[in-house]
Design a protein around this motif. Structure first.
Motif, PDB file in Angstrom:
ATOM      1  N   PHE A  21       0.667  -1.194   0.066  1.00  7.81           N
ATOM      2  CA  PHE A  21       0.174  -0.134  -0.157  1.00  7.81           C
ATOM      3  C   PHE A  21       0.869   1.074  -0.053  1.00  7.81           C
ATOM      4  N   TRP A  22       0.500   2.025  -0.900  1.00  7.88           N
ATOM      5  CA  TRP A  22       1.133   3.511  -1.006  1.00  7.88           C
ATOM      6  C   TRP A  22       0.674   4.209   0.192  1.00  7.88           C
ATOM      7  N   LEU A  23       1.381   5.018   0.946  1.00  6.39           N
ATOM      8  CA  LEU A  23       0.949   6.047   1.936  1.00  6.39           C
ATOM      9  C   LEU A  23       0.263   7.406   1.582  1.00  6.39           C
ATOM     10  N   ILE A  28      -3.921   0.995  -2.646  1.00  7.23           N
ATOM     11  CA  ILE A  28      -3.200  -0.408  -3.026  1.00  7.23           C
ATOM     12  C   ILE A  28      -2.674  -0.246  -4.127  1.00  7.23           C
ATOM     13  N   GLN A  29      -1.314  -0.789  -3.850  1.00  7.52           N
ATOM     14  CA  GLN A  29      -0.129  -0.746  -5.129  1.00  7.52           C
ATOM     15  C   GLN A  29      -0.618  -2.183  -5.610  1.00  7.52           C
ATOM     16  N   ARG A  30      -0.295  -3.316  -4.815  1.00 12.15           N
ATOM     17  CA  ARG A  30      -0.376  -4.633  -5.394  1.00 12.15           C
ATOM     18  C   ARG A  30      -1.145  -5.372  -4.174  1.00 12.15           C
ATOM     19  N   SER A  31      -2.072  -6.409  -4.653  1.00 16.94           N
ATOM     20  CA  SER A  31      -2.920  -7.082  -3.650  1.00 16.94           C
ATOM     21  C   SER A  31      -2.215  -8.351  -2.895  1.00 16.94           C
ATOM     22  N   GLY A  32      -1.220  -8.758  -3.707  1.00 15.49           N
ATOM     23  CA  GLY A  32      -0.602  -9.993  -3.381  1.00 15.49           C
ATOM     24  C   GLY A  32      -1.401 -10.882  -2.995  1.00 15.49           C
ATOM     25  N   GLY A  33      -2.699 -11.241  -3.650  1.00 13.97           N
ATOM     26  CA  GLY A  33      -3.561 -12.291  -3.376  1.00 13.97           C
ATOM     27  C   GLY A  33      -4.519 -12.066  -2.125  1.00 13.97           C
ATOM     28  N   LEU A  34      -4.434 -11.039  -1.576  1.00 13.49           N
ATOM     29  CA  LEU A  34      -5.440 -10.692  -0.515  1.00 13.49           C
ATOM     30  C   LEU A  34      -6.984 -10.635  -1.107  1.00 13.49           C
ATOM     31  N   ARG A  36     -10.773  -8.930  -1.486  1.00 13.70           N
ATOM     32  CA  ARG A  36     -11.031  -7.674  -1.472  1.00 13.70           C
ATOM     33  C   ARG A  36     -11.392  -7.199   0.009  1.00 13.70           C
ATOM     34  N   SER A  37     -12.226  -8.110   0.810  1.00 11.92           N
ATOM     35  CA  SER A  37     -12.382  -7.564   1.940  1.00 11.92           C
ATOM     36  C   SER A  37     -11.417  -7.311   2.827  1.00 11.92           C
ATOM     37  N   GLU A  38     -10.330  -8.168   2.816  1.00 11.66           N
ATOM     38  CA  GLU A  38      -9.076  -8.013   3.443  1.00 11.66           C
ATOM     39  C   GLU A  38      -8.397  -6.738   3.277  1.00 11.66           C
ATOM     40  N   ILE A  39      -8.402  -6.379   1.960  1.00  8.28           N
ATOM     41  CA  ILE A  39      -7.750  -5.171   1.501  1.00  8.28           C
ATOM     42  C   ILE A  39      -8.531  -4.020   1.785  1.00  8.28           C
ATOM     43  N   HIS A  40      -9.821  -3.998   2.051  1.00  3.50           N
ATOM     44  CA  HIS A  40     -10.668  -2.769   2.465  1.00  3.50           C
ATOM     45  C   HIS A  40     -10.329  -2.708   3.871  1.00  3.50           C
ATOM     46  N   ARG A  41     -10.170  -3.731   4.722  1.00  4.67           N
ATOM     47  CA  ARG A  41      -9.790  -3.617   5.987  1.00  4.67           C
ATOM     48  C   ARG A  41      -8.566  -3.273   6.303  1.00  4.67           C
ATOM     49  N   VAL A  42      -7.634  -3.771   5.554  1.00  2.10           N
ATOM     50  CA  VAL A  42      -6.185  -3.209   5.922  1.00  2.10           C
ATOM     51  C   VAL A  42      -6.179  -1.552   5.417  1.00  2.10           C
TER      52      VAL A  42
END
Length: 63
Positions: A21-23, A28-34, A36-42
């Motif tokens: 993730f860029w700050l 998100i820059q790269r999901s790495g296989g997470l 979508r729900s995990e990405i939103h939470r992170v």
């Protein structure tokens, strides 16, 4: 001396998956296989702790 070749970012790992993730701005820059729900939470966690993460980045690279 440490060098920064990229903009401020964080890596988030779960099992063998690593997202990036860029700050500024938080995105998100790269999901790495997470999932979508995990990405939103992170992303929400990063936004809530944005100042701390940027300060930690600056401390690390300004040593």
């Amino acid at each position: 001396m440490r060098t920064r070749d990229e903009p401020q970012h964080v890596h988030v790992a779960r099992d063998n998956r690593i997202a990036k993730f860029w700050l500024d701005p938080v995105r998100i820059q790269r999901s790495g296989g997470l999932r979508r729900s995990e990405i939103h939470r992170v992303q929400r966690i990063i936004e809530e702790n944005h100042r701390f993460l940027v300060e930690a980045w600056d401390d690390y690279f300004n040593d």
